[in-house]
Enzyme design. Sequence first.
Site, mmCIF file in Angstrom:
data_model
loop_
_atom_site.group_PDB
_atom_site.id
_atom_site.type_symbol
_atom_site.label_atom_id
_atom_site.label_comp_id
_atom_site.label_asym_id
_atom_site.label_seq_id
_atom_site.Cartn_x
_atom_site.Cartn_y
_atom_site.Cartn_z
ATOM 1 N N GLY A 55 3.103 3.653 -6.895
ATOM 2 C CA GLY A 55 4.544 3.439 -6.823
ATOM 3 C C GLY A 55 4.801 2.007 -6.406
ATOM 4 N N ASP A 56 5.869 1.425 -6.921
ATOM 5 C CA ASP A 56 6.254 0.102 -6.428
ATOM 6 C C ASP A 56 6.539 0.240 -4.930
ATOM 7 O OD1 ASP A 56 6.958 -2.543 -6.260
ATOM 8 O OD2 ASP A 56 8.365 -2.484 -7.919
ATOM 9 N N CYS A 57 6.493 -0.888 -4.231
ATOM 10 C CA CYS A 57 6.569 -0.824 -2.774
ATOM 11 C C CYS A 57 7.910 -0.239 -2.330
ATOM 12 C CB CYS A 57 6.339 -2.193 -2.171
ATOM 13 S SG CYS A 57 4.662 -2.768 -2.456
#
Lengths: 1302, 325
Positions: A293-295
Amino acid sequence: MNRIINQLKLQIFRLKKISFFKKCLIGFSILMVSSILMALKPFDINEQIAKLPIYLNTSYSFEERAADLVSRFTLEEKQSLLGNSMAPVPRLGVKAYNTWSEALHGVLGFANPDAEIQGPTSFPNSVALGSAWDPELIQREAKAISDEARAINASGTKGLTYWSPVVEPIRDPRWGRTGESYGEDPFLVSQIAAGFVRGLVGDDAKYLKTVPSAKHYLANNSEFDRHVSSSNMDSRDMREFYLAPYKKLIEEDNLPSIMSSYNAVNGVPTSASLLYLDTIARRTYGMKGYITGDCASIEDIYTGHYYVQTAEEATAQGLKAGVDSDCGSVYQRSTIDAFNQGLITMADIDRALLNTFSIRMRTGEFDPPAKVPYSNFQPNTVNSPANQALAKEIATKTPVLLKNNKLAKTSRQALPLFPQEIKKIALIGPQADEVELGPYSGRPEQDNMITPVAGIEKYIAENGYSTEVVHSSGGNTASKSNLLYVAGFELQKSDGSTSKHDATKYSSASEGITVGSGMGSTEQVRTINDGSWTAYNNIDLNNVDSIGLIVNIPTEGGIIEVRVGSTDGNLVASLDATVASGKRAGGVYGAGSMMKVKVNKLGVTEPQTLYLCYTAPNNAPIAQETLDMAKASDVAIVFVGTDEKTATEEADRLTLLLPGNQVELIKAVAQVNPYTIVVMQTLGCVEVEEFKHLKNIPGIIWVGYNGQAQGDAIASILFGDASPGGKLNGTWYKSLNDLPPITDYTLRGGPNKNGRTFWYFDKEVSYEFGYGLSYTTFEYSNFKINKSFITPHDEVTISVDVKNTGSYDGDEVVQIYMTTPDSPDEMERPIKRLKGFKRVTIPVGQSKTVDIAIKCADLWFWDLEEDKITYDMGKYVFEIGASSKNIKGTVSATMGGEFIPEIKTVVADCGTVVLRKGSSAQTSLTAAMTDDSFYDIRKATIAYQSNNSKVAKVDQNGKVTAVGTGIASIIANVTINGKTKSDAFPIKVMPNLNAASITVNNKPIKGFNTDVAQFSYLMKNVSDEAPLVDAVAVDPNIAVEITQANGIPGTALISLVDYITLDKKEYSVNFGIQSISDEFKSNSIGSQWAFIRENSENWSLSKQPGTLVMNSLKGDITDGNVDAENILLQSANTDWTIETKLVCSRKPSGFSQNAGIVAYQDDDNFVKLVYRASFSRRSFGRANSGEQPGSVELMVENGGDQKSSVMLSMADIIKADNTLFLKLVKAGDVYTAYCSSDGKKFNEVGKTNVVLKNISAGLMTCDGVMPARMARFRRFMQQDTEPDTPFEVAFDYFKISNKGLK
Amino acid sequence: MIKSGNLKPILLIASFLLVYGFSFGFSPTQIENTSVAEISYTDVVAYTDGFIAITNNGRIDWISDKGEVTQTKSFEGESFKSILINNLQLVILDVHGQILLFENDSSFHKIENQSQTIINCITLFKNRIIAGCDEGELCVENTENSFKSIQLELKGNIVSLSSGINDCWGVTDQGEIISSKDGLNWTIFDFNSVYKGYYETCKFIKVETTPNQIAVLGINDEGLPVLFFSSKGNVWTERSLLFTNEEGVPEMLNEIPTDIFYDENNDQFILSDKQGGIMTIPSCSHCQKRYKISNEKLNAIAGNNLKIIIVGENNLKKIINIHSI
């Protein structure tokens, strides 16, 4: 490695020791003999390796080894491994690892003098590389990056997974990350990204050199609202444009990772979408690898999109959708809770870890270095002379020549320059002496960061020219985008009072104003441009002394004028919120600080409409000395551009103008020098209409952020050592007004809306996609196609002869665009699409035949109705040209015949990674076809096989049965229309931890059943001596450990332990006596009873004679609490049935006021059946306020962890007399709960199972506590309607009937 | 969590004072002729809508949420080190290792703690005051309202304690992490031993608990700051201290941290450091930022629902709107 071997030896020794001493002398003798023989035998390394755990044994596949490793982790370890920062697991030799590293155009890292590592090389950024139109070139760059990555990693950095490249096509040039993309057309993006991916993964068949992760899947094409917004589109735009690069990279280049984005698509956060991640990326395209997942994208699921309400639910959504790793800490904090709440299974966790560790395995992390071809990069690889030279070579291939008019004076083109003819050259502009690298690259050594001034001076000096080089900045790049973020304002009156106002609650605002919070949690007015305004009705300005504005300055700031009545009404106050005035920039992640200004007294008494009018600071004037310098020079080169303050991650552009006063600078210089060259280095398209036609500007060059060697490269280009060969990778629109709103993700135009990109934009542009001049000229001829009739299964070759007709050697990019003129208008097919290109170098006077192969399968469209790929029948025209508009010739072919989809992707799994010996699981299969549809798998021919049938067997229906300890891969072969595709999944079979038999005083337990974990004996008397218990394991490799009961009552505990996996199964044998029922008719408590934490003031046998009355007190024993008082218990260490009648003074309230029956080992191990207030996390502050109908809950806590909970609402069941009957039945380790409102008809509430020891049973009443996991939400949970009266519970009786073996 | 004043009252504190406490006869005095430059705030705690900060010269300042000192009391000869709030009662540790209870706005009572070593830190856990001392000693208020000394088999000095609802955590300057569910029985996690060869050897400075996470702040063998998170205390994950500086450039934190605070509203940790910076550490791994807010050494952070306060040397106190970082 030795450490692991030693640990293993120790474990094997321990296992042998335990098995032996527990068993028999014969075994001991065998062991002794074999030990002696072993001692006499020479050390056999192969034998030793064979004893390695599977995850270290290189004879297994990476997936099998990963499955083995995952099966060995504890739940707490598993949770810790689900984030980007992965904990080490020393007992297994697993090192700390960080999946988060960046390498978009160089490894994001720093010099490490201790390891003799220099700052990594920074190559041209993506938008520059996209303009080179050269996949082979970027592959060389990526190879150099991965060389440096390996060298850096060898020095101790933990991680070879890089979150690059960005493969979203540029939908809108305002997108803040335009500079990170390879371009506007998905085909161009795919081809360039493929070169990057190939360079990063390396060319070894087995090992990954590094791990690229393509991002941001999907449609994260605007920054300002991506944490909360949905990118809405139809499936055609999604498939043809947004997903096309991923499809290519996964299907053809084995992309090992993708990153799910922050945004939602069509209302579903991508990081929570089974459709986008699992169905499309994995099951349709066939991605094998891990998804990060993106941050904070998992956090955004519940805090940004409000798609779910809690961190645990977001964790479950993410894991089930397919996000294997969370860049953040939500997974690492919430997975165990989500598991305990039943939101996810162990298989969900294991599958995520299997994906991540399969990738870690493939980097060779768990293999002997000698086997890994990439394990020997030395520190001096980083920023090596070769890589420095490559950085320069690439930087000379990216610039795009936009204009090169002939000069009347020389009758030559303005460029290249001839330094021998130039006495003085002026280098002007704010970017002349700057090196702008762009985000997500390393920081090179300062000596290697070559500015244009440095590069040109060096070039002049090294070539022995006498040209005088002078330099003046003359301008600035102050951003006029995103002037300010405004969260609120306060009006302070002369009487000391203050009124606070939320700036985002405006009554009206200028077009383009948005509200957002970015990465933070505070909503602010955003996308404030020069001339923007927001208005607020009914603001009381009477006696206001000052106004405080809560403002963040993302870049340079702006001016806020406070006006009354209208945007040009009376000026109340003016705030100079600019960095230039001394205010601090908070950056794009900042939230705000209070800035106060005095208010001009207007004498107004009535509420007014207040306007906040935002303006950009006035442009600084162009310095006269700069213009004098330009005027006095033979040539003036103006270096202008954008920087990370213009736009970046989290900040889109609001204007396409060059920032600061650069346009004025260009025009001013051109006014005084007729030989003005403009060099623009920007993140993408800028508006150029104001100066591109000026006669005094005969030459314009554009380039993306061009890396550490940008100064050297531009010198080579300007002075003709290299001819510009780059082509624009995006459309350069004339004006921002040509674009639809940035929030509009649809591509096709419509009424009052232009289409997007050269696919659909049909207006005049400044420069078209693919545009770029050269110092030389090329002539195209002899256009050919090798087939005139095509099907989707064909490949065609289009060829053209290109001749260099000018006077410089040069590069040309031959481009092929596809149109389908026969397609019906209502299909709204694109104007054209790029389908092939090739960059070729052609010396002066020479010709080259350029052959470009096109797979006809790539000519697809997406069928919206059928949800699959389709091909238009009829004529396909292939335009061959030097840009999307400069078409030199065409060829065509007719598409016909039948498109027969073939099987493409098979995905098999059985829903688990780990099976126990003897258990089974069913394989599920999907098969995607080449038209990206799914085949009805029931109609396919399927053949299953196991690669290790001693471990797991599979029948022809896909049922997997675990038969022996170890690892097996189950292979599914799916045949459709004669073509077969396969997939395999690993299964780790854990040892059988069942007991074969358990004896009590040498007599087998009657009716022994391995599914029953607890057996109870009903004894006659209390005794200090308990019977002796023994047990035999089914699997001889399993250690049996027994703790005998201390007496009667008492519990013997049998543990069957696998010391390889440290897995354990427990049985217990309870020895109990008859318990004693109580009608509570006596004046004193019976001798069978004892209190835990007695508080005598709060129980009574006299208050309501014939009952035991208990008042609820603060505390509980759930959720780690150990403070409930007055738990009344007696021994009940057998099987039994308990019934009680409770009459409550009122219904329960609060979070969990409760009363009922408890079976108790200690405060961390118990079963409760209680009538309780119903805390509901879905209804903060509502359901838990005041009295409630409540629920009957069966809950169990084991080892302090709440394991399960069953609740039955009492709404419409419990009567006004608040009377309830509870019954709890214990049989073995199974507890079954019942309740009744009349004591006759009992309803089953539910069952649970747990092994408790030394059990007591009794009654309790307490206030309960808020679950710890909800503590952070407590501010939402005001309980302002709590009843004043106590929750008083009268227990009418406690009836218990014991059962047990004898 | 403790600093937010959420813990329950100490039971029977009055009788406790009668039995074990004795008055020092402290009385508040006004600060006179004190050189501001010599005074450092050493700790701070949230108190109603504002804060209470203590100094190394025996001063207690009541500070409003706007940063104004609204009330001051000073005690000659004292040097305060750490402060807790138990509802409206102040519990203060001084540099001599004395635990002082402040009552009725007028005087302190010393608590006999029976410690044979220096007390470094205090916390309130399940209505007990717990003091962490040198050489692995804990002083735990027992049910009879006296202190009981508990000697743990630790190599280091207990330098920080932090309490949640269910658990109390402590750290030592030799890299040990201790925890308890009742304040009396403690488990020891020898971080440096467990992670030998996997993490650098660490000395810990601070521990902070949240409802579902424990954070441990320290310095590794190379002198670099380190931060570890754990959910249950058996597995520790290092958090990279890479941050984006105010110019937008990535940097690693090199400054020595002094305190860590959990900002519940924003679900983020905030570190203070010796070089006058604070660093925000949200859930998002790449969203960390460091702000230089002073040239002074920062000593402690506290916060309430709206404001964060950071205090440090030379009388430094900074109030920050919770929504502005």
